[in-house]
Design a protein around this motif. Sequence first.
Motif: not given
Length: 445
Positions: A96-116
Motif C-alpha cells: 500500500a505504501r508502494g514499497e514492494i519487495p523483490d523477494i517475499i518469504r511466505n507460507i503455503s497457507s497464506t500464499v493466496h491472500t498474501n501474494y497471489l
Amino acid sequence: MAQRKWKTGMIGMSLAVLLSACSGGGASPQPDASGETPKPAEKPPELIELKIHASGVAEQEFDTRFKEVLQKKFPHIKIVWLPTNGTANTIQEYVARGEIPDIIRNISSTVHTNYLNMGLAYDLREMVSKYKYDLSRFNPIFIDGFIKLSGQTGELYGLPVSPFFSRVLYYNKDVFDKFGQPYLKDGMTWDEVYEVARKLSRVEDGVIYRGFSGNVATYLTYNEYSLSTLDPAKDELSSFDTWKKIFDNYIRFYQIPNNPIAATLADEQNAFKNGTVAMHADIYSPYLDLSMVKNWDMVSIPIIEGAPKKVGIFPPGYLLITKQSKHKDEAFQVMMEMLSDDVQMKDARNGFLPTVANKDMMAALGQDNAVYKTKNRKAVGHYEFAPIRPAREKGKTAIDTGVADTHLRNAFFDAAQGKADANTVLRRTDELLKQEVEEEKSKTK
C-alpha cells in the motif's frame, strides 16, 4: 641497396605507428609469456538493492543463516530487510505504501491472500529454464504440493526454504527412571505408547504424574494421512470416518485416570515442561525450548494402526519473487544461493530440516546444535515425510485453513474433556465448516 630497403621498412613501420596513434586506437593486446592473449577486464556489476520481506522470520536469524554468504557471493547486492512487527508492517502495508519487495518469504497457507491475490505473482519457470536450475534436488512433496496449491496451469511461484517442522515423541527419562519403565524406542505404535502411558499415569507422594501430553495442533493438522479439515472437493468435513479414527486414537489417552487433558491448548502444549509428564507428542524444531526438563530424549512419532507409515509435517516457507521487481535475475540468484547445498548443510548441522532430498544432510541433522547433538536425532528421519495436505480444488470456495483447523481443535478439546463424544463434535464441525463456506460464497455475490 640493402641499407635503402632497411630505411624504407623503418619508414613504413613508423607510418603505421603514427596512423594508429592518430586514429585513437591503442596497440592490440599482445600475447603474454604463456602465449595467450589476456582478456580485457570485465566491467564490475552494477550496485543494486534487493528488498526482502519475510513475515515470521527475525532479521537476526536471516543474518545468521544467510547474510555472510550472500555478501561474499554478491558484493554488488545490498540486501534491504523490510521488518515486520507483529501485525504491523505486513506485506499489505508495504504494498500500500508502494514499497514492494523483490523477494517475499511466505507460507503455503497464506500464499493466496498474501501474494497471489495481491497482484504480485511471478512464475519462476522462466528463471528455472534460464539458469537450468534443477528442481529435482528438492523433496518432491514441496514442489509438487506447492504447484497444486498455487498454480493454475503448472505455474511455479516459489522455492521451499527451511524451517519446516516434523513430529516426534519426547520423553522425560527421569520419570521413566523413577517408576522403572524401560525407555522408548523408534518405530513404536500408538497402542504400545498407550500401554506405557497407563503405567506412568499415577499419583506419587501427592504429585500427579501424567503419562502423556501433546501439542494438539500438531497431531491433528500434521497428520500422517495428509488429511485436510475441509474436503478438497466437497463443502464438508474431509473424510468423517478417518477423523473419527484420529480422534479416537488420541482421546483414549486423556481418559486414563490421572491423565486429563489441560484446560487450554497452550496449557496442554506446555504440560511436559513442568517435569511431571512422561511423554509428549510435538513438533521437532530447533526453536523448541525444553531446557526446563533436565533429562529428556526423543523417538519417532508413533503411527496409527493401518495409517500410512509417514510423518505429517508443518510445510516449509517459500521464497517468491514479485512481478514488480526490476531485479528478477539477481533475486533468483540470491534465492539459489540461499537454497544451495552448502547453506542447507550448515542449516542442517544447526538443526534445521533441509528442503532438498539429501540423505547426508539428514544424517548430519543437529550435529552442531548444542541441544540436539546429544539426542536421538535419527528419530526425526525414521519415517518419510507425508505429502502436504491438499488444497481446495479449483473452482471450489476456499476458506482460511487456520479457521477450519481451529474448529477441529475446539471439537477435539470438547471430546477429550468429556463434554461430548467424537461423533457429536465431528458432526458439529462439519456444520460449522459448511457455514464458513456459505459465508465466504456470500462475499462474492
